[in-house]
Motif scaffolding. Structure first.
Motif, PDB file in Angstrom:
ATOM      1  N   TYR A   1       4.019  -4.883   8.299  1.00  0.00           N
ATOM      2  CA  TYR A   1       4.521  -5.046   9.665  1.00  0.00           C
ATOM      3  C   TYR A   1       3.731  -4.144  10.598  1.00  0.00           C
ATOM      4  O   TYR A   1       3.119  -3.164  10.182  1.00  0.00           O
ATOM      5  CB  TYR A   1       6.024  -4.750   9.744  1.00  0.00           C
ATOM      6  N   ASN A   2       3.775  -4.488  11.883  1.00  0.00           N
ATOM      7  CA  ASN A   2       2.994  -3.771  12.876  1.00  0.00           C
ATOM      8  C   ASN A   2       3.863  -2.874  13.746  1.00  0.00           C
ATOM      9  O   ASN A   2       3.566  -1.708  13.932  1.00  0.00           O
ATOM     10  CB  ASN A   2       2.234  -4.783  13.742  1.00  0.00           C
TER      11      ASN A   2
ATOM     12  N   GLY B   1       4.586   5.595   4.700  1.00  0.00           N
ATOM     13  CA  GLY B   1       4.241   4.292   5.269  1.00  0.00           C
ATOM     14  C   GLY B   1       4.508   3.117   4.352  1.00  0.00           C
ATOM     15  O   GLY B   1       4.290   1.970   4.737  1.00  0.00           O
ATOM     16  N   ARG B   2       4.953   3.390   3.120  1.00  0.00           N
ATOM     17  CA  ARG B   2       5.260   2.314   2.156  1.00  0.00           C
ATOM     18  C   ARG B   2       6.672   2.521   1.627  1.00  0.00           C
ATOM     19  O   ARG B   2       6.952   3.518   0.968  1.00  0.00           O
ATOM     20  CB  ARG B   2       4.279   2.337   0.988  1.00  0.00           C
ATOM     21  N   ASP B   3       7.557   1.605   1.947  1.00  0.00           N
ATOM     22  CA  ASP B   3       8.946   1.726   1.529  1.00  0.00           C
ATOM     23  C   ASP B   3       9.261   0.728   0.423  1.00  0.00           C
ATOM     24  O   ASP B   3       8.820  -0.425   0.464  1.00  0.00           O
ATOM     25  CB  ASP B   3       9.869   1.523   2.733  1.00  0.00           C
ATOM     26  N   VAL B   4      10.029   1.186  -0.548  1.00  0.00           N
ATOM     27  CA  VAL B   4      10.374   0.395  -1.725  1.00  0.00           C
ATOM     28  C   VAL B   4      11.714  -0.316  -1.490  1.00  0.00           C
ATOM     29  O   VAL B   4      12.663   0.296  -0.996  1.00  0.00           O
ATOM     30  CB  VAL B   4      10.482   1.309  -2.970  1.00  0.00           C
TER      31      VAL B   4
ATOM     32  N   CYS C   1       5.353  -2.188   4.147  1.00  0.00           N
ATOM     33  CA  CYS C   1       4.314  -1.231   4.551  1.00  0.00           C
ATOM     34  C   CYS C   1       3.960  -1.362   6.023  1.00  0.00           C
ATOM     35  O   CYS C   1       3.785  -2.480   6.527  1.00  0.00           O
ATOM     36  CB  CYS C   1       3.035  -1.483   3.749  1.00  0.00           C
ATOM     37  N   ARG C   2       3.801  -0.218   6.668  1.00  0.00           N
ATOM     38  CA  ARG C   2       3.212  -0.223   8.013  1.00  0.00           C
ATOM     39  C   ARG C   2       1.758  -0.662   7.889  1.00  0.00           C
ATOM     40  O   ARG C   2       1.095  -0.336   6.900  1.00  0.00           O
ATOM     41  CB  ARG C   2       3.265   1.167   8.629  1.00  0.00           C
TER      42      ARG C   2
ATOM     43  N   LEU D   1      -1.516   1.031   1.358  1.00  0.00           N
ATOM     44  CA  LEU D   1      -1.659  -0.408   1.530  1.00  0.00           C
ATOM     45  C   LEU D   1      -3.139  -0.792   1.532  1.00  0.00           C
ATOM     46  O   LEU D   1      -3.558  -1.707   0.825  1.00  0.00           O
ATOM     47  CB  LEU D   1      -0.999  -0.853   2.838  1.00  0.00           C
ATOM     48  N   HIS D   2      -3.936  -0.077   2.299  1.00  0.00           N
ATOM     49  CA  HIS D   2      -5.358  -0.394   2.401  1.00  0.00           C
ATOM     50  C   HIS D   2      -6.070  -0.168   1.076  1.00  0.00           C
ATOM     51  O   HIS D   2      -6.965  -0.932   0.706  1.00  0.00           O
ATOM     52  CB  HIS D   2      -5.998   0.380   3.555  1.00  0.00           C
ATOM     53  N   ARG D   3      -5.642   0.844   0.329  1.00  0.00           N
ATOM     54  CA  ARG D   3      -6.203   1.072  -1.010  1.00  0.00           C
ATOM     55  C   ARG D   3      -5.875  -0.120  -1.921  1.00  0.00           C
ATOM     56  O   ARG D   3      -6.743  -0.596  -2.657  1.00  0.00           O
ATOM     57  CB  ARG D   3      -5.668   2.373  -1.610  1.00  0.00           C
TER      58      ARG D   3
END
Length: 184
Positions: A55-56, A83-86, A108-109, A115-117
């Motif tokens: 999401y943005n 920035g990453r929620d479960v 994830c934001r 996320l990018h990884r």
């Protein structure tokens, strides 16, 4: 067996879960990505579909959380990854798709480093057979060493695979600085 040979059904399983999630998240500016080893054709994996909902707008998180709650997911914190929620199923109302197909769900934001990884690593393994084969061999080796114990596997993988994973990600960033960027 902890690690199993690649199954083409994993792509179909992701699509079924994505269809269910997209139905409740309709109208939001999100993107849903199939990540992890099951998202890489030809790669052996733990048979668990990993999914990132991206999401943005910060304000959208609460809406996403509420809508996921309507289909029996609960927010389980970020588990140490900013920035990453479960999100996990709460075992309430049964769902023929979400309860049948084993998956991990993250929200994830768009600017989340992890996320990018995920995206960079997935895309490089999809692109380069030699990297995919090396990683697969490494995963089987770690599973044998861990005696197929999930917790031991995760700990050993952190030690033995992190250098390879970081190398692949850094190579991707050098190869194409725009790789792994989110396109809405």
């Amino acid at each position: 067996m902890l690690i199993v040979d690649y199954k083409t059904d994993w792509i179909k399983d992701f699509e079924k879960i994505n269809e269910r999630l997209s139905g409740v998240l309709d109208g939001l500016c999100i993107k849903v990505e199939h990540i992890g080893s099951t998202a890489v054709p030809g790669l052996a994996a733990k048979p668990i579909i990993d999914i990132d909902i991206i999401y943005n707008k910060v304000a959208d998180f609460e809406i996403i959380e509420n809508r996921l709650g309507s289909i029996e997911y609960f927010h389980n914190g970020n588990q140490g990854v900013e920035g990453r929620d479960v999100f996990k199923r709460n075992g309430g109302q049964e769902d023929a798709i979400l309860d049948k197909l084993t998956h991990h769900l993250y929200v994830c934001r768009f600017d989340c480093a992890e996320l990018h990884r995920h995206l960079l690593f997935r895309d490089q393994l999809r692109k380069y057979e030699v990297a995919r084969k090396f990683y697969q061999h490494l995963k089987y080796e770690i599973a044998r060493e861990a005696n197929n114990d999930r917790k031991r596997y995760a700990a050993i993988k952190e030690l033995k695979a992190s250098s390879f994973i970081n190398y692949i990600i850094e190579s991707a960033r050098i190869e194409s600085p725009t790789l792994g960027k989110i396109d809405y």
